[in-house]
Design an enzyme around this catalytic site. Sequence first.
Site, short mmCIF file in Angstrom:
data_model
loop_
_atom_site.label_atom_id
_atom_site.label_comp_id
_atom_site.label_asym_id
_atom_site.label_seq_id
_atom_site.Cartn_x
_atom_site.Cartn_y
_atom_site.Cartn_z
N TYR A 156 0.80 -1.23 0.00
CA TYR A 156 0.00 0.00 0.00
C TYR A 156 0.83 1.28 0.00
O TYR A 156 0.41 2.31 0.57
CB TYR A 156 -0.97 0.03 1.20
CG TYR A 156 -1.97 -1.12 1.24
CD1 TYR A 156 -2.20 -1.95 0.15
CD2 TYR A 156 -2.68 -1.39 2.41
CE1 TYR A 156 -3.10 -3.01 0.21
CE2 TYR A 156 -3.59 -2.45 2.48
CZ TYR A 156 -3.80 -3.25 1.37
OH TYR A 156 -4.68 -4.29 1.44
N LEU A 193 -17.31 -2.03 2.22
CA LEU A 193 -18.23 -1.03 1.67
C LEU A 193 -18.15 -1.03 0.14
O LEU A 193 -18.44 -0.02 -0.51
CB LEU A 193 -17.89 0.36 2.24
CG LEU A 193 -18.01 0.46 3.77
CD1 LEU A 193 -17.50 1.81 4.29
CD2 LEU A 193 -19.46 0.24 4.22
N ILE A 225 -13.02 -4.38 7.94
CA ILE A 225 -11.98 -3.33 7.98
C ILE A 225 -12.24 -2.25 6.93
O ILE A 225 -11.46 -2.10 5.99
CB ILE A 225 -10.56 -3.94 7.81
CG1 ILE A 225 -10.53 -4.95 6.64
CG2 ILE A 225 -10.09 -4.59 9.10
CD1 ILE A 225 -9.11 -5.33 6.19
N LYS A 277 -12.19 1.21 5.00
CA LYS A 277 -11.18 2.26 4.96
C LYS A 277 -11.88 3.62 4.90
O LYS A 277 -12.81 3.83 4.11
CB LYS A 277 -10.29 2.07 3.74
CG LYS A 277 -9.38 3.23 3.44
CD LYS A 277 -9.92 4.00 2.28
CE LYS A 277 -8.98 5.05 1.78
NZ LYS A 277 -9.55 5.71 0.59
N ASN A 305 -18.27 4.74 10.59
CA ASN A 305 -17.98 3.30 10.53
C ASN A 305 -17.88 2.69 11.93
O ASN A 305 -18.38 1.59 12.18
CB ASN A 305 -16.70 3.05 9.74
CG ASN A 305 -16.83 3.55 8.31
OD1 ASN A 305 -17.94 3.78 7.83
ND2 ASN A 305 -15.71 3.71 7.63
P1 NAP Z 1 -13.97 -0.14 1.42
O1 NAP Z 1 -13.50 0.01 2.79
O2 NAP Z 1 -15.04 -1.09 1.09
O3 NAP Z 1 -14.41 1.26 0.83
C1 NAP Z 1 -13.61 2.39 0.94
C2 NAP Z 1 -14.38 3.53 0.26
O4 NAP Z 1 -15.57 3.80 1.03
C3 NAP Z 1 -13.59 4.80 0.18
O5 NAP Z 1 -13.94 5.43 -1.03
C4 NAP Z 1 -14.10 5.59 1.38
O6 NAP Z 1 -14.09 6.98 1.15
C5 NAP Z 1 -15.55 5.16 1.40
N1 NAP Z 1 -16.08 5.28 2.76
C6 NAP Z 1 -15.61 4.69 3.89
N2 NAP Z 1 -16.37 5.03 4.96
C7 NAP Z 1 -17.34 5.84 4.46
C8 NAP Z 1 -18.42 6.52 5.08
N3 NAP Z 1 -18.67 6.37 6.38
N4 NAP Z 1 -19.23 7.29 4.28
C9 NAP Z 1 -18.98 7.40 2.95
N5 NAP Z 1 -17.97 6.78 2.33
C10 NAP Z 1 -17.16 6.01 3.07
O7 NAP Z 1 -12.78 -0.52 0.41
P2 NAP Z 1 -11.27 -0.95 0.53
O8 NAP Z 1 -10.41 0.18 0.93
O9 NAP Z 1 -10.97 -1.67 -0.74
O10 NAP Z 1 -11.25 -2.09 1.65
C11 NAP Z 1 -10.97 -1.84 3.01
C12 NAP Z 1 -9.58 -2.31 3.40
O11 NAP Z 1 -9.43 -3.71 3.19
C13 NAP Z 1 -8.46 -1.72 2.54
O12 NAP Z 1 -8.24 -0.37 2.82
C14 NAP Z 1 -7.34 -2.66 2.88
O13 NAP Z 1 -6.79 -2.36 4.15
C15 NAP Z 1 -8.07 -3.99 2.90
N6 NAP Z 1 -8.00 -4.71 1.61
C16 NAP Z 1 -7.33 -5.89 1.54
C17 NAP Z 1 -7.24 -6.59 0.33
C18 NAP Z 1 -6.50 -7.91 0.28
O14 NAP Z 1 -6.23 -8.39 -0.83
N7 NAP Z 1 -6.18 -8.50 1.40
C19 NAP Z 1 -7.84 -6.08 -0.83
C20 NAP Z 1 -8.56 -4.90 -0.73
C21 NAP Z 1 -8.64 -4.22 0.49
P3 NAP Z 1 -13.01 7.92 1.89
O15 NAP Z 1 -11.69 7.34 1.58
O16 NAP Z 1 -13.28 9.25 1.28
O17 NAP Z 1 -13.33 7.92 3.37
#
Ligand code: NAP
Length: 278
Positions: A52, A190, A234, A236, A246
């Site tokens: 990351y 999300l 988790i 983000k 969240n």
């Molecule tokens: P996510 O958490 O599903 O979605 C993040 C998105 O949602 C961002 O655009 C964020 O906007 C928005 N968001 C979050 N809280 C919000 C709220 N309360 N209101 C409105 N919008 C909101 O997606 P992700 O980042 O892909 O997944 C989460 C974490 O999982 C990652 O950050 C990473 O640590 C982990 N991950 C792991 C893998 C793996 O292969 N192991 C793959 C993908 C992800 P803002 O940024 O503007 O707040």
Amino acid sequence: MQFRRFGSTQYRVPVIGQGTWFIDERGRATAVAALKHGLDLGMTHIDTAEMYGAAEEIVGEAIARHRDEVFLVSKVLPQNASRKGTLLACERSLRRLRTDYLDCYLLHWRGRYPLRETFAAFDELLLDGKIRSWGVSNFDIPDLEDAWEIVGADIACNQVLYHLNERAIEHAVLPWCERHGLAVVAYSPLGHGDFPGPHSPGGRLLAEVASRHGATPRQVALAFLTREPSVFAIPKASTPEHAEENAGAGDLRLTREEIARIDAAFPLGPEPRELPVL
Ligand code: NAP
């Protein structure tokens, strides 16, 4: 915030944690503020990875005065996951995170190095006190079976894609992890930003359920995903406001009827041939 035992480890971890993919230097100050605010609200499980970019350094800044409260997770890339490569990758992550141990270290996904090699490195890191537990990510059933044959109950968790419109893990991976005592960590809970809109049928249902609890649709979604005691999420967030919303999901409990309605509005669908990943 509810805390739960993390798989068969001795650690208790909040149901809702904090992801860090795509936080970067440009938004550094706000991202640090968001992570710190999340910590204050109990989201002490912080997920990062060597993949990351600047995220590990930003996390390092956010947790500097809170290290003991944090359940810190990072991941080794498969191309670094030889025995020696894993040890070196962990050292680099520790340096960027400004800490001397990780609470859990994950293989980001299965690559070309034999699992046995990576797991031997994890064992060495455990013995040296550099990690306190380890797990895997994006592991489908055959990968889990292979891993189990090598090390059995040493695997703390499987971190996998899981959101309302991607529930494939419920077919086989989630039940397998529950049977074998692994925590399931839902990434992109999300929808990686693609959250059901307020005018879609599913979005309207989430809003209706949310209003009954004085909650928000995203909080309802997170509560639905973590309805089983083996699952952690988790999301983000890049801003303190999003982090706060969240964290609010960590105390929300849906009724059986609400769960059944959400289940029907976001159907599981047929089992895909392979585990979906992002
Ligand atoms: P996510 O958490 O599903 O979605 C993040 C998105 O949602 C961002 O655009 C964020 O906007 C928005 N968001 C979050 N809280 C919000 C709220 N309360 N209101 C409105 N919008 C909101 O997606 P992700 O980042 O892909 O997944 C989460 C974490 O999982 C990652 O950050 C990473 O640590 C982990 N991950 C792991 C893998 C793996 O292969 N192991 C793959 C993908 C992800 P803002 O940024 O503007 O707040």
